[in-house]
Design an enzyme around this catalytic site. Structure first.
Site, short mmCIF file in Angstrom:
data_model
loop_
_atom_site.label_atom_id
_atom_site.label_comp_id
_atom_site.label_asym_id
_atom_site.label_seq_id
_atom_site.Cartn_x
_atom_site.Cartn_y
_atom_site.Cartn_z
CE LYS A 110 -3.99 0.38 0.96
NZ LYS A 110 -5.19 0.66 0.09
CB SER A 111 0.71 4.39 -1.93
OG SER A 111 -0.58 4.80 -1.49
NE ARG A 115 3.06 7.96 -1.17
CZ ARG A 115 1.98 8.55 -1.67
NH1 ARG A 115 1.20 9.28 -0.88
NH2 ARG A 115 1.66 8.40 -2.94
CD GLU A 137 8.28 -12.99 0.66
OE1 GLU A 137 7.78 -12.06 0.00
OE2 GLU A 137 7.99 -14.18 0.47
#
Length: 242
Positions: A110-111, A115, A137
């Site tokens: 997920k972005s 981030r 992983e």
């Protein structure tokens, strides 16, 4: 090979499970918000494999490696797991996934998670016919420790239709229907290399010094007290060592 849209994903999920073309993602919590236009959100499960310091000064990718390198832990919902900076851990999705014979998948971080410099999936491809909780992983590549909360959204599954695919008569594979994170499974290097014509005597083996009596002959872990099985790999301990 085209990406399945939200509508086509929902159509596959609504098929009866006995249908060869049915898709399963369960439990699908907050189902109305679980879909993007081209993906399904996945949550972090509650079971983890924590890496242990190897008994040797290297990791040997052989048949015993899956027994030696990790410690299983369970983190209940509402609790967290600390992953130190530049450390790794194996987790699993909360959802059980079943892909039909004509769909493959790719897992992406997920972005919002990416981030924070956390990589959730480093082996992202899921083959047609797969079923089980997906092993993740997880690598914290940032400079600060990270708190992982089971149950939170961490990844998204993108699905692809495989043209001209045919039903599979029998399920097989190295990782079949796991519900916990799976440690890597290897054969001995000489077995793999023999398949391409390399003779066993030409395969270099790492040197292992003679074991002292207080170490397990399988994994080199220290034997504690009068235990009859190794606490690391659960191999029987000969009476001469116990």
């Amino acid at each position: 090979m085209g990406v399945l849209s939200r509508g086509r994903i929902v159509d596959r999920l609504n098929l009866r499970i006995t249908n060869d073309r049915s898709l399963v993602v369960s439990p699908l919590l907050q189902a109305k918000a679980a879909f993007d236009a081209d993906s399904v959100d996945l949550r972090l499960g509650t079971h983890f494999l924590l890496p242990k310091a190897p008994p040797r000064p290297f990791f040997y990718p052989g048949s015993r490696s899956s027994k030696l390198g990790h410690q299983r832990v369970h983190i209940p919902l509402g609790h967290y797991l600390v992953v130190s900076a530049h450390e790794t851990v194996l987790g699993a999705t909360l959802e059980f996934v079943k892909l039909p014979y004509d769909i493959s998948g790719q897992i992406l971080t997920k972005s919002s998670v990416a981030r924070t410099f956390v990589v959730i999936e480093t082996a992202p491809w899921v083959h047609p016919g797969y079923r089980g909780c997906l092993t993740l992983e997880i690598a914290n590549v940032s400079n600060t420790p990270l708190l992982l909360y089971p149950g939170r959204l961490v990844a998204q599954l993108i699905l692809f239709e495989v043209p001209k695919a045919k039903p599979m008569p029998k399920q097989s594979g190295t990782y079949l229907a796991p519900v916990y994170p799976e440690a890597p499974i290897f054969r001995e290097p000489e077995q793999d290399l023999a398949m391409i014509g390399i003779k066993t005597e030409h395969v270099q083996k790492p040197r292992v010094d003679v074991l002292p009596a207080e170490r397990c002959s399988e994994c080199l872990a220290k034997i504690v007290g009068t235990a009859t099985r190794c606490s690391s790999c659960y191999s029987p301990i000969p009476s001469s060592q116990a």
